[in-house]
Scaffold this motif. Structure first.
Motif: not given
Lengths: 180, 609
Positions: B360-365, B582-586
């Motif tokens: 799953l992509c970085p930042g994927c919900p 890192c996608a910055g999704c926190g």
């Protein structure tokens, strides 16, 4: 001319972009080619390897022990695909300086820590693919296209980002010459 | 005109140059780009073309088929497993036929690159008794697309084009029509109830007889127009004949040339129906005939003769995609080549390299939602059926127990709830797959009162195949929640939060509701796709993470259960976050690390990232 190139990396690194650039180079010179690309699952960070066979070929896949050049955008992706490179071929790879790299039997070999250079802000990481192409241009003495042909292809791919990509290409070539 | 094109681009241009003005289908690798490129050509040349996705392959096929009944030239595109879904419609259409040409494109995936089966659509065409064309290259794909549409119109039957992944995603210079003089057929439905409304047995029986006759006629056509000239080219001085279909041709030619061998090679463009008698007659002048095709022995089974070798004689590989090495071995097996294996891996190059499976992509919900589900519904007491889509990649998080085919999560949840009632069944399905084939099994679950939890992950796009538009986002806001409510049950709703505790709290609530339920508990989690340029920016909080090395205790929690690609151990044995990924999704700042070693990297953007 017959020249077979494997480009190895992982999803998101722009492997397919390089296939397109090389395809345009061949097309502009009216040389036949066949390439094959990964789409679908490989988008998600998985291993991606694409082949391009320049010259008269009838299938797009490079078999083992056949490639003249492999451009590896990451160390392990290069090692994973070594079997496709013939012993008289050239491997150019991005690999971290601190990682151990095995002794390899190929005639041509060059590595560079492109990640470190990107981390230091010497070029944007999105340009890693173009950077490694520039690195290959210097280190593969049999590379089938001239620098100008590659630049023309990059420009016709996407004129908007061409300028930046050509800056990266030039820089990679300078770095390659310096590290020789 | 010469153009550098990928196989799927070539097919799209072939459709336009064949005056096809209705294209319908469902995305699936390696077929997806065909319809998308038709849409692009339509906009570029301002053509009046219907090129739209259907809710599933059966729907896509039927829309295109009706168009062909009304005289239009049409096309349905799908991947090979999609053809399973459309097969009900295909089997009958193969009896009834059409007036305008209809090309059915079923793209195969030998080698399981991104498919759950390696089935051969040519065999499906044979089963349905329709002709099938098998391109070897993008150029063939362009030519055979046009040819197939003409053929379909000539014989009034759907014709299948079966490109494999190495054709769809191959790239070469194509010679195509100089100009696009787009002149589609005029659509006009002509009432013909005995044909279009054929009933058993009165109307279908004669249609069945016609079908048999038609196949005989097409066999002759195949010989006269495609195959005879191929056989006539063979000079007969060689002792070995290689019969190839599709990519087999290109691989065989190169292998022969690499090994400096001479054999006659026949390229079969239409692998079904084959003029078997005429072909067998030509086999007599050879010692051995080898069939090179993929993935099933479709041609081989039709032409079986004592001197024919292939998969069924164990002379060539039976599974996995074509390679020159396999052909070399087949040459060895039939005694045609005695030299060394030039395609072997030198043993010195056999390195053990860590696998890099797709993730799953970085930042994927999806990652956070699965994390929350496994936190609340413990593994030992749960069963997690899932479905086909990006979220299948949550396998890596240990959050999925079963995958079958599109929509099966829901019906399998029913089955598990009956067969192992002591466990909580938590099924997951994406919005695209729910629209595709998840609704009927959910109706069944309500109908039969099956007690399980269904989590519909709604990211409002068909993400895995390249973010095609879902039904909910095109014309009207088709709301999953209302669909579920229309079945007479409640639909719980949650908006994905990058604060993990919110997601966990929601699933705790779901657990409570489920405890008191007698039938299915359905929830829809509103998400987004991180690659969705339109929607993602409004959801991504730009909270970038780094690791406090003092706090990391190398417990493996993040690398085994959360599984975000930027997280990996560095040389000091401490987790580090790759700033490029890192996608910055926190998402990892809360709950994920037991020692709270993930902290916000406030300087991330300042460093020019």
């Amino acid at each position: 001319m017959k020249y077979q190139i494997v480009i190895a990396g992982f999803g998101g690194q722009g492997v397919v972009f390089l296939v397109k650039v090389l395809a345009i180079c061949a097309g502009n010179r009216n040389i036949a080619f066949l390439g094959t690309e990964n789409h679908g699952m490989s988008q998600r960070g998985g291993s991606v390897s694409c082949d391009i066979k320049i010259g008269e070929f009838t299938n797009p896949v490079i078999d083992k022990n056949q490639a003249d050049l492999m451009i590896a955008l990451e160390k392990n992706e290069g090692l994973r695909n070594l079997a496709f490179l013939k012993l008289s071929g050239t491997l150019v790879t991005n690999a971290k300086d601190k990682d151990k790299y095995p002794e390899l039997p190929f005639s041509g070999f060059a590595k560079i820590d492109a990640f470190k250079k990107a981390e230091r802000g010497e070029f944007p990481i999105q340009g890693l693919n173009v950077y490694m192409l520039g690195f290959a241009l210097v280190n593969d003495k049999n590379f089938p296209f001239s620098v100008q042909e590659v630049k023309d292809a990059i420009t016709s791919m996407n004129a908007k980002v061409a300028e930046q990509n050509i800056v990266i290409l030039d820089q990679a070539m300078r770095d390659a010459k310096e590290s020789k | 005109m010469k153009q550098t094109l990928m196989g799927n681009d070539a097919i799209a241009w072939g459709l336009i140059h064949a005056n096809v003005d209705m294209v319908s289908g469902y995305p699936g690798t390696p077929s997806s780009e065909i319809l998308t490129v038709v849409q692009q050509i339509k906009h570029k040349l301002n053509l009046n073309v219907y090129a739209e996705w259907g809710t599933n392959e059966k729907v896509g096929f039927e829309v295109a088929y009706a168009g062909a009944i009304a005289g239009k030239r049409t096309c349905a595109t799908m991947k090979q497993v999609g053809l399973n879904v459309a097969s009900d419609a295909l089997m009958s259409a193969a009896y009834i036929g059409n007036l305008g040409g209809m090309l059915l494109i079923a793209a195969d995936d030998p080698g399981f690159h991104s498919s759950q089966t390696e089935q051969d659509s040519r065999v499906f065409a044979k089963f349905a008794r329709i002709p099938v064309l098998d391109p070897a290259t993008p150029q063939d794909a362009y030519d055979l697309t046009k040819y197939g549409v003409e053929l379909s119109e000539k014989f009034q039957i759907p014709v299948m084009l079966r490109p494999v992944m190495r054709v769809c995603h191959a790239r070469e210079i194509i010679e195509m029509d100089e100009e696009t003089n787009f002149k589609p057929n005029i659509g006009e439905f002509k009432r013909d109830v005995p044909r279009w409304g054929a009933v058993p047995r009165k109307d279908r029986f004669p249609q069945g007889k016609e079908q048999l006759n038609r196949i005989e006629v097409i066999k002759e056509y195949n010989w006269d127009n495609l195959l005879k000239s191929e056989f006539d080219k063979c000079e007969g001085k060689n002792r070995v004949l290689v019969i190839t279909s599709g990519t087999g041709y290109g691989f065989t030619k190169e292998t022969l040339s690499d090994l400096d061998l001479e054999a006659d090679v026949v390229k079969v463009l239409m692998p079904y129906p084959l003029p078997v008698e005429q072909m067998r007659d030509r086999f007599k002048s050879y010692d051995k005939v080898l069939v090179v095709e993929e993935p099933y022995p479709c041609v081989e089974e039709q032409i079986a003769s004592p001197n024919v070798y292939g998969k069924n004689t164990n002379s060539i590989h039976q599974i996995d995609e074509m390679s020159k090495e396999e052909i070399l071995k087949a040459f060895q097996n039939i005694g045609f080549y005695e030299g060394e294996n030039i395609y072997a891996t030198p043993p010195s190059l056999d390195f053990e390299v860590e696998a890099r499976p797709p993730a799953l992509c970085p930042g994927c919900p999806h990652r956070d939602v699965y994390y929350a589900i496994t936190k609340v519904f413990k593994k030992k007491k749960s069963i997690y059926p899932s479905d086909i889509g990006c979220y299948t990649l949550a396998l890596a998080q240990g959050a999925i127990d079963s995958i079958l085919c599109m929509g099966a999560s829901v019906s399998m949840a029913s089955g598990f709830s009956i067969s192992d009632p002591d466990k909580t069944v938590v099924a997951t399905i994406g919005d695209g797959t729910f629209f595709h084939s998840g609704i009927a099994p959910l109706i069944n679950a309500v109908y039969q009162n099956h007690k399980f939890i269904l989590v519909i992950l709604d990211n409002s796009t068909i993400a895995m195949t390249g973010r095609q538009t879902t039904p909910s986002r095109a014309n009207k806001d088709i709301d999953i929640k209302k669909i579920v409510e229309g079945m007479g049950i409640e639909c719980m709703e949650h908006h994905y939060s990058y604060e993990m505790q919110d997601n966990i709290d929601f699933f705790r609530e779901v657990k409570k509701v489920h405890a008191d339920a007698t039938g299915p508990t359905v929830v829809v989690v509103r998400e987004f796709c991180i690659l969705d340029r339109e929607r993602a920016p409004e959801f991504i909080p730009n909270i970038f993470a780094k690791v406090d090395p003092e706090l990391c205790i190398a417990c493996d929690q993040c690398t085994t259960i959360y599984k975000c690609p930027p997280m990996a151990y560095n040389d000091d044995g401490v987790i580090e976050i790759d700033p490029f990924l890192c996608a910055g999704c926190g998402g990892c700042l809360d709950v994920v690390c037991p020692t709270d070693a993930f902290v916000q990297d406030f300087d991330y953007l300042k460093r020019g990232n």
